[in-house]
Write a protein that holds these residues in place. Structure first.
Motif, PDB file in Angstrom:
ATOM      1  N   ARG A   1      53.387  11.566  51.233  1.00 11.60           N
ATOM      2  CA  ARG A   1      52.837  10.236  51.473  1.00 11.60           C
ATOM      3  C   ARG A   1      52.785   9.913  52.966  1.00 11.60           C
ATOM      4  O   ARG A   1      51.838   9.289  53.450  1.00 11.60           O
ATOM      5  CB  ARG A   1      53.644   9.176  50.730  1.00 11.60           C
ATOM      6  CG  ARG A   1      53.549   9.252  49.217  1.00 11.60           C
ATOM      7  CD  ARG A   1      54.427   8.210  48.552  1.00 11.60           C
ATOM      8  NE  ARG A   1      53.818   6.878  48.603  1.00 11.60           N
ATOM      9  CZ  ARG A   1      54.467   5.769  48.261  1.00 11.60           C
ATOM     10  NH1 ARG A   1      55.741   5.819  47.887  1.00 11.60           N
ATOM     11  NH2 ARG A   1      53.850   4.605  48.316  1.00 11.60           N
ATOM     12  N   GLU A   2      53.793  10.369  53.690  1.00 15.12           N
ATOM     13  CA  GLU A   2      53.808  10.139  55.138  1.00 15.12           C
ATOM     14  C   GLU A   2      52.606  10.827  55.795  1.00 15.12           C
ATOM     15  O   GLU A   2      51.963  10.256  56.691  1.00 15.12           O
ATOM     16  CB  GLU A   2      55.114  10.657  55.737  1.00 15.12           C
ATOM     17  CG  GLU A   2      55.253  10.365  57.226  1.00 15.12           C
ATOM     18  CD  GLU A   2      56.563  10.856  57.814  1.00 15.12           C
ATOM     19  OE1 GLU A   2      56.705  10.810  59.058  1.00 15.12           O
ATOM     20  OE2 GLU A   2      57.446  11.301  57.033  1.00 15.12           O
ATOM     21  N   TYR A   3      52.319  12.039  55.371  1.00 15.78           N
ATOM     22  CA  TYR A   3      51.175  12.785  55.909  1.00 15.78           C
ATOM     23  C   TYR A   3      49.856  12.091  55.551  1.00 15.78           C
ATOM     24  O   TYR A   3      48.951  11.972  56.386  1.00 15.78           O
ATOM     25  CB  TYR A   3      51.209  14.208  55.371  1.00 15.78           C
ATOM     26  CG  TYR A   3      50.243  15.182  56.004  1.00 15.78           C
ATOM     27  CD1 TYR A   3      49.902  15.108  57.358  1.00 15.78           C
ATOM     28  CD2 TYR A   3      49.686  16.213  55.254  1.00 15.78           C
ATOM     29  CE1 TYR A   3      49.033  16.032  57.934  1.00 15.78           C
ATOM     30  CE2 TYR A   3      48.822  17.143  55.825  1.00 15.78           C
ATOM     31  CZ  TYR A   3      48.500  17.048  57.161  1.00 15.78           C
ATOM     32  OH  TYR A   3      47.631  17.965  57.726  1.00 15.78           O
ATOM     33  N   LEU A   4      49.761  11.616  54.320  1.00 20.16           N
ATOM     34  CA  LEU A   4      48.544  10.939  53.873  1.00 20.16           C
ATOM     35  C   LEU A   4      48.278   9.662  54.669  1.00 20.16           C
ATOM     36  O   LEU A   4      47.119   9.269  54.853  1.00 20.16           O
ATOM     37  CB  LEU A   4      48.648  10.585  52.392  1.00 20.16           C
ATOM     38  CG  LEU A   4      48.607  11.734  51.382  1.00 20.16           C
ATOM     39  CD1 LEU A   4      48.923  11.223  49.981  1.00 20.16           C
ATOM     40  CD2 LEU A   4      47.244  12.429  51.397  1.00 20.16           C
TER      41      LEU A   4
ATOM     42  N   ASN B   1      62.163  10.804  45.877  1.00 21.39           N
ATOM     43  CA  ASN B   1      61.717  12.197  45.828  1.00 21.39           C
ATOM     44  C   ASN B   1      61.311  12.663  47.224  1.00 21.39           C
ATOM     45  O   ASN B   1      60.364  12.136  47.820  1.00 21.39           O
ATOM     46  CB  ASN B   1      60.538  12.341  44.860  1.00 21.39           C
ATOM     47  CG  ASN B   1      60.147  13.791  44.631  1.00 21.39           C
ATOM     48  OD1 ASN B   1      59.605  14.457  45.510  1.00 21.39           O
ATOM     49  ND2 ASN B   1      60.426  14.282  43.439  1.00 21.39           N
ATOM     50  N   GLU B   2      62.016  13.639  47.751  1.00 18.72           N
ATOM     51  CA  GLU B   2      61.796  14.098  49.126  1.00 18.72           C
ATOM     52  C   GLU B   2      60.370  14.562  49.357  1.00 18.72           C
ATOM     53  O   GLU B   2      59.728  14.187  50.354  1.00 18.72           O
ATOM     54  CB  GLU B   2      62.775  15.224  49.450  1.00 18.72           C
ATOM     55  CG  GLU B   2      62.605  15.816  50.836  1.00 18.72           C
ATOM     56  CD  GLU B   2      63.510  17.009  51.075  1.00 18.72           C
ATOM     57  OE1 GLU B   2      63.709  17.379  52.253  1.00 18.72           O
ATOM     58  OE2 GLU B   2      64.012  17.579  50.075  1.00 18.72           O
TER      59      GLU B   2
ATOM     60  N   PRO C   1      56.353   0.330  47.654  1.00 20.95           N
ATOM     61  CA  PRO C   1      57.466   0.983  46.947  1.00 20.95           C
ATOM     62  C   PRO C   1      57.026   1.534  45.590  1.00 20.95           C
ATOM     63  O   PRO C   1      56.091   1.033  44.965  1.00 20.95           O
ATOM     64  CB  PRO C   1      58.480  -0.155  46.777  1.00 20.95           C
ATOM     65  CG  PRO C   1      58.085  -1.197  47.769  1.00 20.95           C
ATOM     66  CD  PRO C   1      56.602  -1.088  47.917  1.00 20.95           C
ATOM     67  N   SER C   2      57.714   2.587  45.142  1.00 21.35           N
ATOM     68  CA  SER C   2      57.436   3.154  43.825  1.00 21.35           C
ATOM     69  C   SER C   2      58.709   3.770  43.275  1.00 21.35           C
ATOM     70  O   SER C   2      59.717   3.891  43.976  1.00 21.35           O
ATOM     71  CB  SER C   2      56.342   4.220  43.919  1.00 21.35           C
ATOM     72  OG  SER C   2      56.878   5.455  44.367  1.00 21.35           O
ATOM     73  N   LYS C   3      58.657   4.190  42.021  1.00 17.31           N
ATOM     74  CA  LYS C   3      59.826   4.813  41.398  1.00 17.31           C
ATOM     75  C   LYS C   3      60.083   6.214  41.941  1.00 17.31           C
ATOM     76  O   LYS C   3      61.094   6.836  41.616  1.00 17.31           O
ATOM     77  CB  LYS C   3      59.643   4.862  39.883  1.00 17.31           C
ATOM     78  CG  LYS C   3      58.526   5.779  39.414  1.00 17.31           C
ATOM     79  CD  LYS C   3      58.392   5.736  37.900  1.00 17.31           C
ATOM     80  CE  LYS C   3      57.314   6.682  37.387  1.00 17.31           C
ATOM     81  NZ  LYS C   3      57.138   6.609  35.934  1.00 17.31           N
ATOM     82  N   TRP C   4      59.144   6.720  42.796  1.00 16.89           N
ATOM     83  CA  TRP C   4      59.295   8.050  43.361  1.00 16.89           C
ATOM     84  C   TRP C   4      59.867   8.007  44.778  1.00 16.89           C
ATOM     85  O   TRP C   4      59.846   9.026  45.491  1.00 16.89           O
ATOM     86  CB  TRP C   4      57.941   8.765  43.377  1.00 16.89           C
ATOM     87  CG  TRP C   4      57.406   9.022  41.998  1.00 16.89           C
ATOM     88  CD1 TRP C   4      56.528   8.232  41.322  1.00 16.89           C
ATOM     89  CD2 TRP C   4      57.743  10.091  41.134  1.00 16.89           C
ATOM     90  NE1 TRP C   4      56.283   8.755  40.070  1.00 16.89           N
ATOM     91  CE2 TRP C   4      57.016   9.901  39.923  1.00 16.89           C
ATOM     92  CE3 TRP C   4      58.594  11.195  41.250  1.00 16.89           C
ATOM     93  CZ2 TRP C   4      57.114  10.783  38.861  1.00 16.89           C
ATOM     94  CZ3 TRP C   4      58.691  12.083  40.180  1.00 16.89           C
ATOM     95  CH2 TRP C   4      57.957  11.863  38.999  1.00 16.89           C
ATOM     96  N   ASP C   5      60.401   6.876  45.184  1.00 13.35           N
ATOM     97  CA  ASP C   5      60.873   6.725  46.558  1.00 13.35           C
ATOM     98  C   ASP C   5      62.023   7.663  46.907  1.00 13.35           C
ATOM     99  O   ASP C   5      62.263   7.938  48.082  1.00 13.35           O
ATOM    100  CB  ASP C   5      61.301   5.274  46.815  1.00 13.35           C
ATOM    101  CG  ASP C   5      60.104   4.339  46.918  1.00 13.35           C
ATOM    102  OD1 ASP C   5      58.976   4.850  47.010  1.00 13.35           O
ATOM    103  OD2 ASP C   5      60.306   3.111  46.897  1.00 13.35           O
TER     104      ASP C   5
ATOM    105  N   ASN D   1      47.758  13.109  40.924  1.00  7.58           N
ATOM    106  CA  ASN D   1      48.905  12.644  40.161  1.00  7.58           C
ATOM    107  C   ASN D   1      50.186  13.254  40.722  1.00  7.58           C
ATOM    108  O   ASN D   1      50.190  14.394  41.190  1.00  7.58           O
ATOM    109  CB  ASN D   1      48.745  13.026  38.686  1.00  7.58           C
ATOM    110  CG  ASN D   1      49.848  12.438  37.822  1.00  7.58           C
ATOM    111  OD1 ASN D   1      50.868  13.077  37.587  1.00  7.58           O
ATOM    112  ND2 ASN D   1      49.652  11.204  37.372  1.00  7.58           N
ATOM    113  N   VAL D   2      51.260  12.481  40.670  1.00  4.98           N
ATOM    114  CA  VAL D   2      52.541  12.949  41.202  1.00  4.98           C
ATOM    115  C   VAL D   2      52.952  14.271  40.570  1.00  4.98           C
ATOM    116  O   VAL D   2      53.356  15.219  41.265  1.00  4.98           O
ATOM    117  CB  VAL D   2      53.638  11.882  40.982  1.00  4.98           C
ATOM    118  CG1 VAL D   2      55.027  12.471  41.217  1.00  4.98           C
ATOM    119  CG2 VAL D   2      53.414  10.690  41.898  1.00  4.98           C
TER     120      VAL D   2
END
Length: 469
Positions: free
Chosen positions: A82-85, A75-76, A69-73, A448-449
Motif C-alpha cells: 500500500r505504501e508503494y501504491l 499485515n506487513e 484504516p482496514s482489518k489488514w493493518d 484483492n488482498v
C-alpha cells in the motif's frame, strides 16, 4: 512700482510651481521605472522557477488522501504494498525519487545491496536490488518491473486512485495494483519469506530491477539501459516480467513469450490540385481512398481470424486508422493529404513481404505517395516454450506445483521485454492475477488482498526454480 513687484512675485510663484510640478513628474517616472524593473525581474525569476520545475519533472498528481484504516493493518506485506501504491509515479512528468527512496528502504530491510543507474538522464533512474547467488559466476536471473503508471481520471474512480483503500470485499484500489506495482512488491515479499525460511541464497544471482518510462515506450528506461555497461555487468541470462489476468473462465494464466512488431506509418498522398467543382484525375483523395480500402479489406480478414476462427490476439495483425489530415478550403482540391495507421504485425508474418504488399497498394493507387515511418520496429524475437529452454521447464513445473494452469501466448500489446529479447535473452511475461477482472489502464484498478498474498507464494516457488537452473 507695487504693480511691478506684484507681477514679479506672481512670476516667481509660477516658476516655483512649474519646477515643483516637473520634480513631481520626474519622481513619478522614477517610481514607475523602479516598479517596472522589479516586475520584470520577478517575472524572470518566476519563469526561471517554472522552467526549473519543468526540468525537475515534478508530479502532476499529488497524493493528499489519508491512509484509510482496514482489518489488514497488521499485515506487513499489505502495508508495504500500500505504501508503494500511494506514491503517485504517474505520467506525465513522473517524479521517481519517492520510488527510489522507498526501494532503498526495502533493500535495507532485506539486507540486500542496491544500485541506482541513470542511462538517459538524472530524472529517469533504474533501480537494481541484488540477491547474490552461491555460484555468482553463473549468468543471473532478472526479475523486472516498472515504476511508472498511466494517468488517471479521478472523477471516474470510486476510491482515490493513489489512496490504496481496501473495501469490504478486501479489494485494494489504486493505480498500479495490476500494472504493475503488485508484481514489483511480490518479488521482494517472496524473497523476504524465503530468507525467513532459512534460504540464505540460491544458486544463481537474482537481480530485482525497477525501470522508468515503460508506459510510454521505454525510451528513457529499458531501451537505453539494455545497451549500457551497467546492464552487461549484470550478466543476465533470463528475465521475468509482467503479464495479465486469466484468459478464460477456467483460470488459465497467459505466459507471454513474444510480441508483435509495431509499425506506425504516415502515408502522404500527393496529387492533382484544383477547383472543387472539377473531376480531376490522380487527386490525393482518390489515392487515399484506394489505400484505405486495401487496408480495411486486410483488416476485415484479420478480424475474421480473431472473431470466427478464434485466433489469439497475438497471432493476428491489427490495423487501425488513427489520424487523417488535409485540405485548406471547402472548394479547393488539396495537393496533399495524409493518413496514419497503427499496425501490430503478427509474429509469423514476413515483414519484407508485408512491406512489398503496402508498396504495391501505393503503386496501384497511382504512385507519388510518401510513406513516413513514425515507428517501424524490427522483427521481434520469440522465446522458446519447449524443452530446449531450461527456464521454460523450470517455470512450468513451479507454476504447476502452485496449481496454476498456464498457456504460452504472444502479447497483444507491447512491453519492455521486446528490447530484452532483441539481445537474444529469453524472457517471459507473467502476473499471478487469478480471479481478477482486467482493469489495466482502466478506472478503479484493483487487486484483492488474498490474490496479492497468494501471488507471493507463487513467486516463492518460481524464483528458486528459475535461479537454481
Amino acid at each position: 512700482m507695487e504693480r511691478r513687484r506684484s507681477i514679479s512675485t506672481k512670476k516667481s510663484f509660477i516658476s516655483r510651481y512649474v519646477l515643483n510640478l516637473q520634480f513631481l513628474l520626474m519622481a513619478f517616472l522614477c517610481v514607475l521605472i523602479i516598479i517596472g524593473v522589479v516586475y520584470f525581474t520577478s517575472g524572470k525569476e518566476a519563469q526561471s522557477e517554472n522552467s526549473n520545475n519543468k526540468t525537475q519533472n515534478k508530479p502532476v498528481y499529488v497524493n493528499t488522501s489519508p491512509l484509510k484504516p482496514s482489518k489488514w493493518d497488521d499485515n506487513e506485506e499489505i502495508n508495504i504494498f500500500r505504501e508503494y501504491l500511494r506514491i503517485p509515479s504517474v505520467h506525465p512528468n513522473v517524479d521517481y525519487e519517492p520510488c527510489v527512496e522507498f526501494l532503498k528502504q526495502q533493500a535495507a530491510s532485506l539486507n540486500l545491496p542496491i544500485a541506482i543507474y541513470y542511462p538517459v538522464d538524472d530524472q529517469n533512474p533504474v533501480v537494481v536490488i541484488t540477491w547474490k547467488g552461491s555460484q555468482p559466476e553463473l549468468p543471473a536471473i532478472m526479475l523486472n518491473s516498472h515504476m511508472d503508471v498511466v494517468p488517471v481520471y479521478v472523477e471516474y474512480w470510486t476510491h482515490p486512485p493513489f489512496g490504496a483503500d481496501i473495501d469490504d470485499n478486501d479489494d485494494i484500489f489504486a493505480r498500479g495494483t495490476q500494472d504493475m506495482k503488485s508484481v514489483g512488491m511480490q518479488y521482494l515479499a517472496a524473497i523476504r519469506s524465503l530468507q525467513r525460511d532459512g534460504v540464505d541464497r540460491l544458486k544463481r544471482t537474482v537481480h530485482i530491477v525497477y525501470v522508468p518510462d515503460e508506459e510510454v515506450g521505454g525510451k528513457r528506461g529499458m531501451v537505453e539501459f539494455v545497451k549500457s555497461v551497467a546492464f552487461k555487468s549484470l550478466n543476465v541470462t533470463f528475465v521475468l516480467d509482467e503479464g495479465s489476468v486469466a484468459i478464460n473462465d477456467e483460470g488459465v494464466m497467459p505466459v507471454y513469450h513474444a510480441e508483435r512488431t509495431i509499425w506506425q506509418l504516415e502515408f502522404i498522398f500527393h496529387g492533382q490540385s484544383g477547383h472543387g467543382s472539377k473531376l480531376l484525375n490522380y487527386t490525393p483523395g482518390e489515392k487515399f481512398n484506394l489505400v484505405l480500402r486495401k487496408f480495411m479489406e486486410f483488416r476485415a480478414e484479420e478480424s475474421r481470424k480473431l472473431n470466427e476462427l478464434n485466433y489469439p490476439y497475438g497471432n493476428v495483425t491489427t490495423i487501425n486508422l488513427t489520424k487523417v489530415k488535409g485540405g485548406v478550403e471547402n472548394n479547393v482540391i488539396p495537393a496533399e493529404m495524409s493518413a496514419t495507421f497503427d499496425i501490430r504485425i503478427a509474429v509469423d508474418t514476413d515483414l519484407d513481404e508485408f512491406n512489398r504488399m503496402i508498396n504495391g497498394w501505393c503503386t496501384e493507387a497511382g504512385g507519388d505517395i510518401t510513406i513516413k515511418a513514425l515507428n517501424k520496429g524490427e522483427k521481434e524475437k520469440v522465446t522458446p516454450v519447449d524443452d530446449s529452454n531450461p527456464f521454460w521447464s523450470a517455470f512450468k513445473s513451479s507454476t504447476e506445483e502452485s496449481g496454476i494452469k498456464i498457456q504460452p501466448m504472444v502479447l497483444w500489446a507491447s512491453s519492455d521485454m521486446r528490447y530484452i529479447r532483441r539481445y537474444n535473452i529469453p524472457a517471459f511475461g507473467f502476473s499471478p492475477l487469478m480471479n481478477t477482472v482486467a482493469k489495466l489502464h482502466d478506472h478503479n484498478e484493483y487487486i484483492n488482498v488474498m490474490t496479492y498474498l497468494n501471488g507471493i507464494n507463487v513467486y516463492k516457488k518460481i524464483i528458486p526454480s528459475l535461479a537454481n537452473v
